[in-house]
Scaffold this active site. Structure first.
Site, PDB file in Angstrom:
ATOM      1  N   SER A   1      22.811  -3.423  22.427  1.00 34.16           N
ATOM      2  CA  SER A   1      23.856  -3.540  21.522  1.00 34.16           C
ATOM      3  C   SER A   1      23.781  -5.123  21.377  1.00 34.16           C
ATOM      4  CB  SER A   1      24.292  -3.010  21.131  1.00 34.16           C
ATOM      5  OG  SER A   1      25.295  -2.794  22.114  1.00 34.16           O
TER       6      SER A   1
ATOM      7  N   ASP B   1      33.906  -3.768  16.349  1.00 33.01           N
ATOM      8  CA  ASP B   1      33.915  -2.302  16.321  1.00 33.01           C
ATOM      9  C   ASP B   1      34.069  -1.450  17.704  1.00 33.01           C
ATOM     10  OD1 ASP B   1      31.988  -2.932  17.586  1.00 33.01           O
ATOM     11  OD2 ASP B   1      30.356  -1.369  16.785  1.00 33.01           O
TER      12      ASP B   1
ATOM     13  N   HIS C   1      31.749  -4.144  20.154  1.00 34.69           N
ATOM     14  CA  HIS C   1      30.736  -5.313  19.669  1.00 34.69           C
ATOM     15  C   HIS C   1      31.878  -6.227  19.009  1.00 34.69           C
ATOM     16  CE1 HIS C   1      28.346  -1.951  19.769  1.00 34.69           C
ATOM     17  NE2 HIS C   1      27.759  -2.946  20.936  1.00 34.69           N
TER      18      HIS C   1
END
Length: 365
Positions: A42, A330, A333
């Protein structure tokens, strides 16, 4: 006296001209990077998971600042640009590298590079399976092989080989494997070391596959201080960083740096770059106020948990109004502002942050 002054002026003018010429030569000698290919999780995801049957999709409010007021998901796990987006801009790319699974990633588009990254994925094929479908590292390399065949078909074998060998490759993978290991608190030190050694053994074979497909300039991101992310803080109910998680990351990084050095030594024409995300993010977290942040332990996009780490950034999450004050976007990240700092260290940093050379030097090599 006048003669001496005239000579001094002449010498100064000559030195200035030499400096200008050197500057122009440096500018002219800067190579254009023909393409960028990205692999990973991600951290580099740009939307491949939208095309998969998975819970791990970067839906809004992810990308809330990326589209400049238009409420449209960007495919990224941050409020705006990723580290890779910023690096691409700095290297002169006018378009971001597109996701492999997008129907628009076809034709001449692939000649500028492709992004194969998939959220939740890891070095091990099974990592990320709890979220549903995912593209593990082995499968990402399979997809790159298909892209390579398409490039050969389009421009011929010789031109394709040159393009691929001049291109840059960015890989950010392994964090999800380490977090999976850290969840098993009952595992012994010996078991942890065996797991990490298996990770490195597996990753070595993957990097060699990428090399054998004509990749030569390969930048690999180390594990960050994962014990400091909001997810780990809330999972273990700790306000500070979780020590044993950070220790696993450091043990992995020692092995990774050695591996990359050995590959560069033994694979002809290759250069494997160690992007030290542990040191760069640790520096930001320890000195966050000097960087202009107000919060270095909690998520800006949050649903539940003291640090906002219990759930990911999903559609009903609360988003902080000033994203530039937060290091973390978040549970996992960084924000764009933090990404910008990390990207600049990668582009122009010293060996403390990236070695043996930085990305700018790699691009010109």
């Amino acid at each position: 006296m006048g003669t001496i002054l005239n000579m001094s002026t002449i010498i100064s003018a000559i030195l200035y001209q030499i400096l200008v010429i050197q500057l122009l030569l440096n500018m002219c000698s800067a190579k254009e990077v023909p393409a960028i290919f990205a692999f990973g999780d991600s951290l580099y995801e740009v939307g491949n998971n939208f095309y998969l049957d998975t819970l791990a999709k970067p839906t809004l409010p992810n990308g809330i600042d990326f589209t400049k007021g238009k409420r449209r998901a960007s495919g990224r796990y941050t409020n705006a640009r990723t580290i890779l987006d910023i690096i691409e801009e700095e290297l002169g790319f006018t378009n971001y590298t597109p996701p492999y699974l997008s129907p628009q990633t076809t034709g001449d588009v692939i000649l500028k590079g492709v992004n194969y990254a998939s959220s939740g994925s890891g070095i091990f094929n099974s990592t990320g399976s709890k979220f549903g479908d995912h593209i593990c590292m082995d499968e990402q390399i399979n997809n790159f092989e298909k892209s390579r065949q398409d490039i050969v078909s389009k421009i011929g074998a010789a031109a394709a080989r040159k393009l691929l060998r001049d291109a840059l490759y960015f890989i950010a993978i392994g964090a999800n494997d380490i977090m999976l290991l850290s969840s098993n608190v009952s595992s012994s030190h010996v078991e942890n070391i065996k797991y990490l050694d298996n990770m490195i053994f597996k990753f070595k074979s993957q990097l060699m596959r990428v090399y054998n497909l004509d990749a030569r300039k390969i930048a690999v991101t180390s594990a960050a201080p994962l014990g400091c992310i909001p997810f780990e803080r809330d999972k273990f109910s700790i306000d500070d960083c979780v020590p044993h998680v950070n220790e696993l990351a450091k043990l992995y990084n020692v092995r990774l740096k050695i591996l990359l050095s050995e590959l560069t030594k033994h694979l002809a024409g290759s250069i494997f770059i160690y992007m030290n995300s542990y040191t760069t993010l640790e520096d930001v977290l320890q000195n966050y106020k000097s960087y202009g942040f107000m919060n270095a332990d909690s998520a800006c996009c949050r649903v539940y948990g003291k640090h906002g780490g219990k759930l990911p950034c999903i559609f009903y999450a609360r988003v902080c109004p000033n994203r530039t004050q937060y290091v973390f976007w978040d549970a996992y990240h960084p924000t764009e502002k933090a990404n910008f700092i990390l990207a600049k260290h990668a582009l122009d940093g010293s060996r403390q942050y990236i070695s043996p050379i930085n990305i700018r030097q790699l691009a010109n090599s």
